[in-house]
Design a protein around this motif. Sequence first.
Motif, PDB file in Angstrom:
ATOM      1  N   LYS A  52       1.031  -0.767  -0.151  1.00 25.23           N
ATOM      2  CA  LYS A  52      -0.072   0.279   0.153  1.00 25.23           C
ATOM      3  C   LYS A  52       0.751   1.580  -0.131  1.00 25.23           C
ATOM      4  O   LYS A  52       1.559   1.213   0.828  1.00 25.23           O
ATOM      5  N   LEU A  53       0.129   1.903  -0.284  1.00 20.13           N
ATOM      6  CA  LEU A  53       0.944   3.907  -0.853  1.00 20.13           C
ATOM      7  C   LEU A  53       0.153   4.575   0.118  1.00 20.13           C
ATOM      8  O   LEU A  53      -1.077   4.911   0.287  1.00 20.13           O
ATOM      9  N   TYR A  54       0.998   5.039   1.360  1.00 19.35           N
ATOM     10  CA  TYR A  54       0.059   6.263   2.191  1.00 19.35           C
ATOM     11  C   TYR A  54       1.320   7.473   2.093  1.00 19.35           C
ATOM     12  O   TYR A  54       2.636   7.303   1.804  1.00 19.35           O
ATOM     13  N   GLY A  55       0.881   8.723   2.672  1.00 19.55           N
ATOM     14  CA  GLY A  55       0.853   9.448   2.675  1.00 19.55           C
ATOM     15  C   GLY A  55       1.677   9.931   4.668  1.00 19.55           C
ATOM     16  O   GLY A  55       0.945   8.753   5.056  1.00 19.55           O
ATOM     17  N   SER A  56       2.175  10.829   4.890  1.00 24.34           N
ATOM     18  CA  SER A  56       2.999  10.517   6.124  1.00 24.34           C
ATOM     19  C   SER A  56       1.408  11.025   7.920  1.00 24.34           C
ATOM     20  O   SER A  56       1.965   9.654   8.377  1.00 24.34           O
ATOM     21  N   GLN A  57       0.647  11.631   7.260  1.00 23.82           N
ATOM     22  CA  GLN A  57      -0.375  11.605   8.142  1.00 23.82           C
ATOM     23  C   GLN A  57      -1.536  10.548   8.012  1.00 23.82           C
ATOM     24  O   GLN A  57      -1.466   9.881   9.080  1.00 23.82           O
ATOM     25  N   CYS A  58      -1.552   9.520   6.908  1.00 25.04           N
ATOM     26  CA  CYS A  58      -1.981   8.651   7.069  1.00 25.04           C
ATOM     27  C   CYS A  58      -1.453   7.569   7.995  1.00 25.04           C
ATOM     28  O   CYS A  58      -1.920   6.863   8.326  1.00 25.04           O
ATOM     29  N   CYS A  59      -0.500   6.995   7.893  1.00 26.79           N
ATOM     30  CA  CYS A  59       0.610   6.499   8.289  1.00 26.79           C
ATOM     31  C   CYS A  59       0.797   6.866  10.151  1.00 26.79           C
ATOM     32  O   CYS A  59      -0.033   5.574  10.388  1.00 26.79           O
ATOM     33  N   GLY A  80       0.536   4.535  13.745  1.00 32.37           N
ATOM     34  CA  GLY A  80       0.681   5.581  14.931  1.00 32.37           C
ATOM     35  C   GLY A  80       2.523   5.430  14.619  1.00 32.37           C
ATOM     36  O   GLY A  80       2.890   6.027  16.040  1.00 32.37           O
ATOM     37  N   TRP A  81       2.713   5.483  13.637  1.00 33.05           N
ATOM     38  CA  TRP A  81       4.547   6.171  13.360  1.00 33.05           C
ATOM     39  C   TRP A  81       4.548   6.569  11.587  1.00 33.05           C
ATOM     40  O   TRP A  81       4.021   6.357  11.060  1.00 33.05           O
ATOM     41  N   THR A  82       6.120   7.327  11.230  1.00 29.34           N
ATOM     42  CA  THR A  82       6.097   7.883  10.265  1.00 29.34           C
ATOM     43  C   THR A  82       7.209   7.219  10.085  1.00 29.34           C
ATOM     44  O   THR A  82       8.158   6.846  10.922  1.00 29.34           O
ATOM     45  N   SER A  83       7.832   7.677   8.600  1.00 31.77           N
ATOM     46  CA  SER A  83       9.320   7.564   8.246  1.00 31.77           C
ATOM     47  C   SER A  83      10.235   8.220   9.433  1.00 31.77           C
ATOM     48  O   SER A  83      10.879   7.986   9.056  1.00 31.77           O
ATOM     49  N   LYS A  84       9.606   8.830  10.237  1.00 30.99           N
ATOM     50  CA  LYS A  84      10.399   9.716  11.102  1.00 30.99           C
ATOM     51  C   LYS A  84      10.731   9.056  11.996  1.00 30.99           C
ATOM     52  O   LYS A  84      11.792   9.191  12.741  1.00 30.99           O
ATOM     53  N   GLN A  85      10.384   8.069  12.480  1.00 31.52           N
ATOM     54  CA  GLN A  85      10.139   7.345  13.827  1.00 31.52           C
ATOM     55  C   GLN A  85      10.306   5.715  13.408  1.00 31.52           C
ATOM     56  O   GLN A  85      11.086   5.058  14.515  1.00 31.52           O
ATOM     57  N   ARG A  86      10.680   5.353  11.737  1.00 29.65           N
ATOM     58  CA  ARG A  86      11.338   3.634  12.183  1.00 29.65           C
ATOM     59  C   ARG A  86      11.277   4.252  10.693  1.00 29.65           C
ATOM     60  O   ARG A  86      11.317   4.616   9.496  1.00 29.65           O
ATOM     61  N   ALA A  87      12.626   4.053  10.907  1.00 28.16           N
ATOM     62  CA  ALA A  87      13.299   3.278   8.993  1.00 28.16           C
ATOM     63  C   ALA A  87      12.696   2.462   8.689  1.00 28.16           C
ATOM     64  O   ALA A  87      12.261   1.280   8.247  1.00 28.16           O
TER      65      ALA A  87
END
Length: 182
Positions: free
Chosen positions: A43-50, A55-62
Motif C-alpha cells: 500500500k502507498l500512504y502519505g505521512s499523515q495517514c501512516c 502510529g508512526w511515520t518514516s521519522k520514527q521508523r527506518a
Amino acid sequence: MAEPTLLAVVEVEQEQRIRCQAPGCNHGVYRAIHVIQTDEGLKLYGSQCCAKLFGWTSKQRAAAYTTTDRRLTAEERAQLETNTESLLQKLKAEHEKSREESRQKLRALKAVFEQRTQAPAIGSGMYRPAKRTLGTVLDPEVERRAKKIVSEKYQVDADLPGWRGLVLQEAKKIEDEHENND
C-alpha cells in the motif's frame, strides 16, 4: 494481524503525485510516499495517514529499502503504481549495493586506523598503545554488542549512517560497566 512493514519512502514531482490508499483518504501525495507491506499487500500512504493508521511515520521508523526520501524518475513513478513489487526489488538492490560500499569503506578505514595504531611513535623507538579517538571503539566485541542494543532499541540497522553516535554512547556504557566490575 501482522505488524505493517515500512519498505521504502519515496518522493515524486508534485505534478505526478499519487493517491494515498488509506481508506477514505484519496489525497495526493508526492513528498513522503510510504510504501508499506500490510496484510492486504503493498500500500502507498502519505505521512499523515501512516501516522493515523499505524502510529508512526518514516521519522520514527527506518525503511527497509531506502535510507532517505528517494526521488523517483518518471519511469520509476509509473512503475510505483503499475508494478510496485519490481520497483521495490530495484530499490532493495540499490540499498544493498550502497550498504556494501559503506562496509568496504569502513573496512578500509579500520585497516588504515589499525596500521596507524601499530606504527612506531616518532623518535620513541616504541609502538604507541592504542588510544581511543573520537568516533572509535577499540574492542570489536563491545562494538558488536552496542550495535545490537541500538538495533533492538530503535528497530534500525545500526551500521547505517546517522546511528554511529548512539552506538558509541552504548559502547561507552558497556566499557564503563566493564571497568566498574573489574
